[in-house]
Design a protein around this motif. Structure first.
Motif, PDB file in Angstrom:
ATOM      1  N   SER A 144      -2.559 -13.402   1.955  1.00  0.00           N
ATOM      2  CA  SER A 144      -2.820 -12.070   2.500  1.00  0.00           C
ATOM      3  C   SER A 144      -1.587 -11.513   3.192  1.00  0.00           C
ATOM      4  CB  SER A 144      -3.993 -12.138   3.484  1.00  0.00           C
ATOM      5  OG  SER A 144      -4.169 -10.905   4.121  1.00  0.00           O
ATOM      6  N   ARG A 145      -0.919 -12.332   3.962  1.00  0.00           N
ATOM      7  CA  ARG A 145       0.293 -11.890   4.673  1.00  0.00           C
ATOM      8  C   ARG A 145       1.415 -11.548   3.691  1.00  0.00           C
ATOM      9  NH1 ARG A 145       1.648  -8.846   8.349  1.00  0.00           N
ATOM     10  NH2 ARG A 145       3.858  -9.017   8.687  1.00  0.00           N
ATOM     11  N   VAL A 146       1.547 -12.337   2.639  1.00  0.00           N
ATOM     12  CA  VAL A 146       2.569 -12.060   1.632  1.00  0.00           C
ATOM     13  C   VAL A 146       2.293 -10.727   0.947  1.00  0.00           C
ATOM     14  CG1 VAL A 146       3.459 -12.843  -0.606  1.00  0.00           C
ATOM     15  CG2 VAL A 146       3.221 -14.458   1.260  1.00  0.00           C
TER      16      VAL A 146
ATOM     17  N   ALA B  36      -0.303 -19.799  10.001  1.00  0.00           N
ATOM     18  CA  ALA B  36      -1.469 -19.629   9.150  1.00  0.00           C
ATOM     19  C   ALA B  36      -2.081 -20.992   8.871  1.00  0.00           C
ATOM     20  CB  ALA B  36      -1.082 -18.941   7.853  1.00  0.00           C
TER      21      ALA B  36
ATOM     22  N   GLN C  95      -4.936 -16.849   4.111  1.00  0.00           N
ATOM     23  CA  GLN C  95      -4.210 -16.108   5.144  1.00  0.00           C
ATOM     24  C   GLN C  95      -2.747 -15.943   4.763  1.00  0.00           C
ATOM     25  OE1 GLN C  95      -4.932 -18.349   8.694  1.00  0.00           O
ATOM     26  NE2 GLN C  95      -6.868 -17.296   9.141  1.00  0.00           N
ATOM     27  N   VAL C  96      -2.144 -16.982   4.200  1.00  0.00           N
ATOM     28  CA  VAL C  96      -0.743 -16.908   3.780  1.00  0.00           C
ATOM     29  C   VAL C  96      -0.601 -15.883   2.666  1.00  0.00           C
ATOM     30  CG1 VAL C  96       1.145 -18.188   2.694  1.00  0.00           C
ATOM     31  CG2 VAL C  96      -0.204 -19.264   4.483  1.00  0.00           C
TER      32      VAL C  96
ATOM     33  N   ASP D 276       4.316  -3.330   2.200  1.00  0.00           N
ATOM     34  CA  ASP D 276       5.231  -2.695   3.157  1.00  0.00           C
ATOM     35  C   ASP D 276       6.615  -2.485   2.551  1.00  0.00           C
ATOM     36  OD1 ASP D 276       3.220  -2.602   5.045  1.00  0.00           O
ATOM     37  OD2 ASP D 276       3.941  -4.359   6.166  1.00  0.00           O
TER      38      ASP D 276
ATOM     39  N   VAL E  18       0.618  -8.161   2.178  1.00  0.00           N
ATOM     40  CA  VAL E  18       0.872  -7.074   3.138  1.00  0.00           C
ATOM     41  C   VAL E  18       2.374  -6.806   3.227  1.00  0.00           C
ATOM     42  CG1 VAL E  18       0.785  -6.480   5.599  1.00  0.00           C
ATOM     43  CG2 VAL E  18      -1.236  -7.392   4.475  1.00  0.00           C
ATOM     44  N   ASP E  19       3.170  -7.852   3.262  1.00  0.00           N
ATOM     45  CA  ASP E  19       4.630  -7.690   3.290  1.00  0.00           C
ATOM     46  C   ASP E  19       5.136  -7.014   2.021  1.00  0.00           C
ATOM     47  OD1 ASP E  19       4.702  -8.851   5.777  1.00  0.00           O
ATOM     48  OD2 ASP E  19       5.396 -10.815   5.053  1.00  0.00           O
TER      49      ASP E  19
END
Length: 109
Positions: free
Chosen positions: A46-48, A38, A43-44, A54, A50-51
């Motif tokens: 956003s990924r966190v 990232a 972006q970081v 999940d 999403v995780d």
């Protein structure tokens, strides 16, 4: 027997190398490194998120499987505890972000 200073155990090649100074070490540590490919904070983050979503979904799915008898009690407890940790982390991050925003809004221009 303890060898004398300057004996054959002294390796001059070791004496020639030097450890990096504290300021050099700090300069290397201060360089920003991309996390997981990232390139920026959004972006970081956003990924966190999403995780985290999940993880919560996985905990819910395992709970439903446990109620229907398809998953063991241990698996359900582990999944729910993982989802709970994720939720607590998300709430803590949100609280810190709100506190930082409030701090910025109180600053004088």
């Amino acid at each position: 027997m303890i060898p004398a200073i300057g004996s054959s155990l002294f390796d001059p090649s070791i004496a020639q190398t030097r450890a990096p100074s504290a300021s050099e070490g700090m300069a290397q540590a201060a360089k920003p490194q991309p996390v997981g490919g990232a390139s920026d904070f959004s972006q970081v983050l956003s990924r966190v998120m999403v995780d985290a979503v999940d993880s919560v979904k996985s905990g819910e799915a395992t709970s439903i499987q446990g109620v229907s008898g398809k998953a063991s009690t241990q698996a359900v407890v582990e999944a729910v505890m993982g989802a709970e940790r994720t939720l607590q982390t998300a709430v803590a991050v949100r609280d810190k972000a709100v506190a930082a925003y409030m701090e910025l809004s109180r600053m004088q221009i």
